[in-house]
Design a protein around this motif. Structure first.
Motif, PDB file in Angstrom:
ATOM      1  N   LYS A 107       0.840  -1.118  -0.080  1.00 55.81           N
ATOM      2  CA  LYS A 107      -0.110  -0.081  -0.109  1.00 55.81           C
ATOM      3  C   LYS A 107       0.912   1.294  -0.071  1.00 55.81           C
ATOM      4  CE  LYS A 107      -3.963  -1.981   2.527  1.00 55.81           C
ATOM      5  NZ  LYS A 107      -4.660  -2.036   3.755  1.00 55.81           N
ATOM      6  N   LEU A 108       2.120   1.183   0.091  1.00 56.49           N
ATOM      7  CA  LEU A 108       2.972   2.424   0.483  1.00 56.49           C
ATOM      8  C   LEU A 108       3.316   3.047  -0.756  1.00 56.49           C
ATOM      9  CD1 LEU A 108       5.365   1.075   3.002  1.00 56.49           C
ATOM     10  CD2 LEU A 108       3.339   2.337   3.348  1.00 56.49           C
ATOM     11  N   GLU A 109       3.345   4.234  -0.861  1.00 52.21           N
ATOM     12  CA  GLU A 109       3.777   5.064  -2.003  1.00 52.21           C
ATOM     13  C   GLU A 109       5.440   5.131  -2.028  1.00 52.21           C
ATOM     14  OE1 GLU A 109       1.891   6.309  -4.490  1.00 52.21           O
ATOM     15  OE2 GLU A 109       0.202   5.324  -3.477  1.00 52.21           O
ATOM     16  N   PRO A 110       6.023   5.433  -3.001  1.00 51.00           N
ATOM     17  CA  PRO A 110       7.565   5.331  -3.280  1.00 51.00           C
ATOM     18  C   PRO A 110       8.476   5.984  -1.832  1.00 51.00           C
ATOM     19  CG  PRO A 110       6.865   5.584  -5.405  1.00 51.00           C
ATOM     20  CD  PRO A 110       5.601   5.660  -4.525  1.00 51.00           C
ATOM     21  N   SER A 111       7.925   7.274  -1.605  1.00 46.08           N
ATOM     22  CA  SER A 111       8.585   7.925  -0.427  1.00 46.08           C
ATOM     23  C   SER A 111       8.516   7.176   0.748  1.00 46.08           C
ATOM     24  CB  SER A 111       8.242   9.334  -0.466  1.00 46.08           C
ATOM     25  OG  SER A 111       8.864  10.093   0.583  1.00 46.08           O
ATOM     26  N   GLU A 112       7.076   6.902   1.204  1.00 45.75           N
ATOM     27  CA  GLU A 112       6.734   6.091   2.142  1.00 45.75           C
ATOM     28  C   GLU A 112       7.653   4.906   2.199  1.00 45.75           C
ATOM     29  OE1 GLU A 112       2.275   7.662   1.893  1.00 45.75           O
ATOM     30  OE2 GLU A 112       2.559   5.615   1.724  1.00 45.75           O
ATOM     31  N   ALA A 113       7.858   4.135   1.247  1.00 55.41           N
ATOM     32  CA  ALA A 113       8.317   2.814   1.436  1.00 55.41           C
ATOM     33  C   ALA A 113       9.791   2.979   1.515  1.00 55.41           C
ATOM     34  CB  ALA A 113       8.238   2.056  -0.022  1.00 55.41           C
ATOM     35  N   SER A 114      10.534   4.062   1.111  1.00 55.10           N
ATOM     36  CA  SER A 114      11.854   4.384   1.259  1.00 55.10           C
ATOM     37  C   SER A 114      12.145   4.793   2.749  1.00 55.10           C
ATOM     38  CB  SER A 114      12.190   5.690   0.478  1.00 55.10           C
ATOM     39  OG  SER A 114      11.798   6.891   0.955  1.00 55.10           O
ATOM     40  N   ILE A 276      15.493  -1.128  -3.445  1.00 60.19           N
ATOM     41  CA  ILE A 276      15.367  -1.451  -4.893  1.00 60.19           C
ATOM     42  C   ILE A 276      13.884  -1.643  -5.268  1.00 60.19           C
ATOM     43  CG2 ILE A 276      15.658  -3.821  -3.846  1.00 60.19           C
ATOM     44  CD1 ILE A 276      16.778  -2.560  -7.263  1.00 60.19           C
ATOM     45  N   GLY A 277      13.693  -1.208  -6.344  1.00 61.42           N
ATOM     46  CA  GLY A 277      12.152  -1.381  -6.989  1.00 61.42           C
ATOM     47  C   GLY A 277      11.816  -2.747  -7.299  1.00 61.42           C
ATOM     48  N   ARG A 311       4.670  -0.266  -9.768  1.00 57.56           N
ATOM     49  CA  ARG A 311       3.592  -0.594 -10.288  1.00 57.56           C
ATOM     50  C   ARG A 311       3.540  -0.183 -11.664  1.00 57.56           C
ATOM     51  NH1 ARG A 311       3.376   2.004  -5.104  1.00 57.56           N
ATOM     52  NH2 ARG A 311       2.230   0.613  -3.443  1.00 57.56           N
ATOM     53  N   GLY A 312       4.649  -1.021 -12.587  1.00 56.12           N
ATOM     54  CA  GLY A 312       4.575  -0.928 -13.993  1.00 56.12           C
ATOM     55  C   GLY A 312       5.879  -0.181 -14.364  1.00 56.12           C
ATOM     56  N   GLU A 313       6.274   0.736 -13.520  1.00 53.27           N
ATOM     57  CA  GLU A 313       7.505   1.686 -13.836  1.00 53.27           C
ATOM     58  C   GLU A 313       8.886   0.968 -13.854  1.00 53.27           C
ATOM     59  OE1 GLU A 313       5.555   3.874 -10.138  1.00 53.27           O
ATOM     60  OE2 GLU A 313       5.870   1.556 -10.951  1.00 53.27           O
ATOM     61  N   GLU A 314       9.680   1.281 -14.835  1.00 56.26           N
ATOM     62  CA  GLU A 314      11.260   0.885 -15.090  1.00 56.26           C
ATOM     63  C   GLU A 314      11.810   1.452 -13.978  1.00 56.26           C
ATOM     64  OE1 GLU A 314      12.796   0.556 -18.810  1.00 56.26           O
ATOM     65  OE2 GLU A 314      11.215  -0.868 -19.568  1.00 56.26           O
ATOM     66  N   ILE A 323      16.509   8.300  -8.993  1.00 53.91           N
ATOM     67  CA  ILE A 323      15.891   7.546  -9.683  1.00 53.91           C
ATOM     68  C   ILE A 323      16.134   6.047  -8.872  1.00 53.91           C
ATOM     69  CG2 ILE A 323      15.916   6.149 -11.792  1.00 53.91           C
ATOM     70  CD1 ILE A 323      14.300   8.773 -11.885  1.00 53.91           C
ATOM     71  N   ILE A 324      15.165   5.301  -8.553  1.00 55.50           N
ATOM     72  CA  ILE A 324      15.125   3.926  -8.098  1.00 55.50           C
ATOM     73  C   ILE A 324      14.865   2.921  -9.213  1.00 55.50           C
ATOM     74  CG2 ILE A 324      14.628   2.416  -6.202  1.00 55.50           C
ATOM     75  CD1 ILE A 324      16.243   4.770  -5.196  1.00 55.50           C
ATOM     76  N   PRO A 325      15.654   2.068  -9.595  1.00 55.80           N
ATOM     77  CA  PRO A 325      15.454   1.192 -10.778  1.00 55.80           C
ATOM     78  C   PRO A 325      14.582   0.068 -10.289  1.00 55.80           C
ATOM     79  CG  PRO A 325      17.715   0.812  -9.980  1.00 55.80           C
ATOM     80  CD  PRO A 325      17.365   1.723  -9.205  1.00 55.80           C
ATOM     81  N   THR A 326      13.778  -0.324 -11.215  1.00 52.54           N
ATOM     82  CA  THR A 326      12.964  -1.709 -10.923  1.00 52.54           C
ATOM     83  C   THR A 326      13.784  -3.063 -11.419  1.00 52.54           C
ATOM     84  OG1 THR A 326      11.002  -0.714 -11.205  1.00 52.54           O
ATOM     85  CG2 THR A 326      10.882  -3.002 -11.394  1.00 52.54           C
ATOM     86  N   ILE A 327      14.067  -3.869 -10.562  1.00 54.15           N
ATOM     87  CA  ILE A 327      14.997  -5.074 -10.907  1.00 54.15           C
ATOM     88  C   ILE A 327      14.294  -5.963 -11.420  1.00 54.15           C
ATOM     89  CG2 ILE A 327      14.623  -6.139  -8.488  1.00 54.15           C
ATOM     90  CD1 ILE A 327      17.760  -6.387  -8.679  1.00 54.15           C
ATOM     91  N   LYS A 328      14.949  -6.941 -12.394  1.00 52.99           N
ATOM     92  CA  LYS A 328      13.950  -8.000 -13.031  1.00 52.99           C
ATOM     93  C   LYS A 328      14.131  -9.161 -12.030  1.00 52.99           C
ATOM     94  CE  LYS A 328      15.745  -7.310 -17.801  1.00 52.99           C
ATOM     95  NZ  LYS A 328      16.529  -7.832 -18.973  1.00 52.99           N
ATOM     96  N   VAL A 329      13.044  -9.727 -11.960  1.00 51.97           N
ATOM     97  CA  VAL A 329      12.649 -10.896 -10.791  1.00 51.97           C
ATOM     98  C   VAL A 329      13.333 -12.080 -11.122  1.00 51.97           C
ATOM     99  CG1 VAL A 329      10.838 -12.099  -9.683  1.00 51.97           C
ATOM    100  CG2 VAL A 329      10.690  -9.773 -10.189  1.00 51.97           C
ATOM    101  N   VAL A 330      13.769 -12.497 -12.494  1.00 50.17           N
ATOM    102  CA  VAL A 330      14.263 -13.930 -12.787  1.00 50.17           C
ATOM    103  C   VAL A 330      15.606 -14.062 -12.030  1.00 50.17           C
ATOM    104  CG1 VAL A 330      13.210 -13.648 -15.018  1.00 50.17           C
ATOM    105  CG2 VAL A 330      15.229 -12.935 -14.705  1.00 50.17           C
TER     106      VAL A 330
END
Length: 330
Positions: A107-114, A276-277, A311-314, A323-330
């Motif tokens: 439920k957290l927004e990016p700043s909250e999650a940081s 990490i995203g 939520r869909g952002e790279e 900028i916080i990158p979203t990591i590949k899950v594989v």
């Protein structure tokens, strides 16, 4: 070497005590990136909103909330984090009953999650590093964290730790706060990159040999602390907060560092999965936390998790970090 944070640890959750610590921190004229106050475990039955009455309008940041994983007040944490960018919170995880913690995280927004983290450990942790900081002292105290990546690269680690220790002793003398020591963790900030050191010791992240390199860095910083005769507290390990390290960020963006590889490096004694995203997915988050519980059990060291839900952002933008990158899950 720079003082990254001067963190005061409060004996209690009372307005007078917090005011006193704020005054003492504001009197310190030593150059530091941040000044911080860490509160004890949040008292039972205290409405979290009451904690906001403790803090004043200043530049100090606060580790305000420390709850156990089954606390019914977990649902209040989002409102607390959204109230101020100077407020941090953590949850202590001791077993796999993590459904409520995961629901909060999604439920957290990016700043909250940081400004929110899960701590996997036997108990709360005394460290200058937020969000996983909780006070447990009988006397108002303080500790330091450092930014000294460049000094490590230049072979000046011992000198840096000795200088920081001298600063800590001076602060103790002028504030009468008890000096607890230094969290000697090797932590990055943008161009002062731990990722760069790992690649100098082995190969481009992620390659075979990186895990060894992380382990060697931990041996090095403990050796430096021993020779500098400083008292380590908190994590005192190599840290890999991806969004705070330009090399790690670059490797995630180009796809050469994925989630499995990053978790693998934390097994080799980095302090945890940090900044990490990761795509928002409750089942994925549960499995990440369960794997981290197993790693912590094996390491027998504190393990922190700070995930920024994607939520869909790279790439995720956070004002405080960029900028916080979203990591590949594989």
């Amino acid at each position: 070497m720079k003082i990254r944070a001067i963190t005061a640890f409060s004996t209690n959750v009372e307005k007078n005590t917090i005011n006193e610590l704020e005054e003492k921190l504001n009197e310190i004229k030593i150059d530091t990136l941040t000044k911080r106050i860490s509160l004890p475990e949040t008292p039972k039955n205290l409405d979290l909103g009451k904690l906001l009455d403790l803090i004043n309008n200043n530049d100090i940041i606060y580790s305000l909330v420390s709850l156990r994983q089954n606390d019914p007040r977990l649902s209040q944490i989002k409102d607390i984090l959204s109230s101020s960018e100077r407020v941090y919170a953590n949850i202590l995880i001791k077993n796999d009953d993590i459904d409520n913690a995961v629901k909060l995280l999604t439920k957290l927004e990016p700043s909250e999650a940081s400004r929110f983290a899960l701590l996997i450990n036997d108990e709360f942790l005394m460290t200058p590093y937020f969000p996983t900081s909780t006070s447990n002292v009988l006397r108002n105290s303080f500790a330091l964290s450092l930014l000294y990546v460049k000094d490590i690269i230049e072979g000046k680690g011992i000198i840096s730790l000795q200088k920081a220790d001298e600063i800590g002793k001076k602060i103790q003398k002028c504030t009468n706060l008890k000096y607890l020591g230094i969290d000697i963790s090797l932590s990055p900030w943008k161009e002062e990159s731990v990722g760069e050191i790992i690649e100098r010791k082995s190969n481009k992240i992620f390659s075979r040999g990186n895990i060894w390199a992380v382990g060697e860095l931990n041996k090095l910083i403990f050796s430096l602390a021993w020779n500098a005769k400083v008292t380590p507290i908190g994590y005192s390990e190599t840290m890999l907060p991806v969004g705070e390290d330009y090399v790690l960020t670059k490797r995630v963006e180009e796809g050469s560092l994925n989630l499995s590889q990053l978790i693998g490096m934390t097994f080799a004694c980095a302090a945890g999965l940090d900044m990490i995203g990761i795509e928002e997915n409750e089942e994925l988050y549960k499995n990440i936390i369960k794997d981290s519980i197993a790693i912590q059990f094996t390491k027998r060291r504190p393990y922190g998790i700070r995930i920024i839900p994607s939520r869909g952002e790279e790439k995720i933008y956070i004002k405080e970090f960029g900028i916080i990158p979203t990591i590949k899950v594989v």
